[in-house]
Design an enzyme around this catalytic site. Sequence first.
Site, short mmCIF file in Angstrom:
data_model
loop_
_atom_site.label_atom_id
_atom_site.label_comp_id
_atom_site.label_asym_id
_atom_site.label_seq_id
_atom_site.Cartn_x
_atom_site.Cartn_y
_atom_site.Cartn_z
N MET A 80 0.82 -1.20 0.00
CA MET A 80 0.00 0.00 0.00
C MET A 80 0.87 1.27 0.00
SD MET A 80 -2.94 -1.22 2.72
CE MET A 80 -3.91 0.28 2.50
N HIS A 81 0.21 2.40 -0.27
CA HIS A 81 0.72 3.75 0.00
C HIS A 81 1.72 4.30 -1.00
CE1 HIS A 81 -1.25 3.00 3.77
NE2 HIS A 81 -0.29 2.23 4.24
N ASP A 136 -2.59 -5.14 0.42
CA ASP A 136 -2.05 -6.42 0.86
C ASP A 136 -2.67 -6.92 2.16
OD1 ASP A 136 -0.79 -4.42 2.36
OD2 ASP A 136 1.23 -5.06 1.87
#
Length: 486
Positions: A80-81, A239
């Site tokens: 992520m991110h 995830d």
Amino acid sequence: MSEVTLGVDLGTSGVKAVALDREGQVVAEVTRGYPLLTPRPGWTEQNPADWVNAAVDALRSLTGALGDHRPLALGLSGQMHGLVALDARGGVIRPAPLWNDQRTGEAVEEIEARIPRADLIARTGNRAVTGFQLPKLLWLRSAEPENFARVRHALLPKDYLGYVLTGELATEPSDASGVGALNLASRDWDGDVLAALELPRDLFPPVRESWAVVGSLRADLARATGLPAGLPVVAGGGDNAAAGVALGLSSRRPGVGSVSLGTSGVVFAPLTRPTPDPQGRVHLFCHADGGYHLLGVTLSAAGALGWLHSRIAPEVPLATLLAEAGAVPDGAEGLTFLPFLAGERSPHMNPELRASWVGLSLAHGRGHLTRALLEGVAFSLADAYAVMRPLAPLDALAATGGGARSDLWLGLVAGALGLEVRRPEREPGAAHGAAILAMPAAGLFPDLPAAVEGLSPGTRPVPPRVGLGGAYPRYRETFVRLYGPG
């Protein structure tokens, strides 16, 4: 000819591709690695081209291992991110800063100067966090204005892979929650937040449901991978959410969560309604099943153990280090480890924290160093769960991640959190969850709840290490002495 769905997880250290049959059994799986770039202290980046090359290679090998199994759909998951900045032609502008990148401290301050923290938490479920994508965009605008001027699309890692595979721009709520600009009530981009930061809404892709088909496999990539042209590609999940799906975690059944001992450590707690911590000390994200979940994240878990192994004892097998740690009594005979090798998320939200062993003496050896590290990670997860407990109390945790193969470490986590920790009979991860998210589109289940319920793995409990005694209070005392209340 039997039928399968495929799942691809774009992780930090590599990509994993799996094929699952309708009973959730793994027919084939392939992993491929790629490098992590650290051009400056506190910076972590990857080249999106490396993700694509590894994913195509993994899918080609997976296809070769399928035999007479016919793929019906492909689901996506990933770290992520991260920020993949694209120009008007869809080209990557610069390497992608990752989830554990810490260059955005000033950008976080800018966000909180423009949007009151309480308002941002009420809207998005989270305060501004250095690792999120939104501060990365503000950093790019300030530090690399010539690159920012070229940006037309901001994608998350797995969504960039989906764009390459299909030519379509899309995201879904579980991953988009980690951008920092998704309104959790509407499950769409918050126009007021973006306006306050002077960012155009069309910078971000449309938000679809996690089980929705977002496009079909391009013909050239079908030829490159051996997969059918037009294969449906499903949005998938971040995830942690995808791994939660693979473990059978549902916002319809709050009370059963998970603990992950991967590169980072995560406590995952499903929620039926978006209920944030008012101080934003833990994350509130959308779950891939249409509900929500809380995440308590420590940035260095198995990553800390890997660091110790590679930097301090590279010649020693990891199993030997764990065996040495197992011979050390609970509490590591007075040695305490603070696991802040990359700053810390929950509950401190402080990128400036740093790791240390405290209390070293001549009596301590290598086994004590490892044992204190394992306990320090467990205690950092306990710190996060202490914030989560009033909002989402749990009865049990399913374990996942590479560190979860250690009964010792899981027992320490169970003892530190005061929860039953259960190991699944198989080791499902985010790639497996991505394949499950693709099953409704493939027609293998009528909807996602049926798939999650039908494929939930069996588990067995791990005995807790309840003899930690005064080790957790000593951990807290050490933290307060070094960093102040937190």
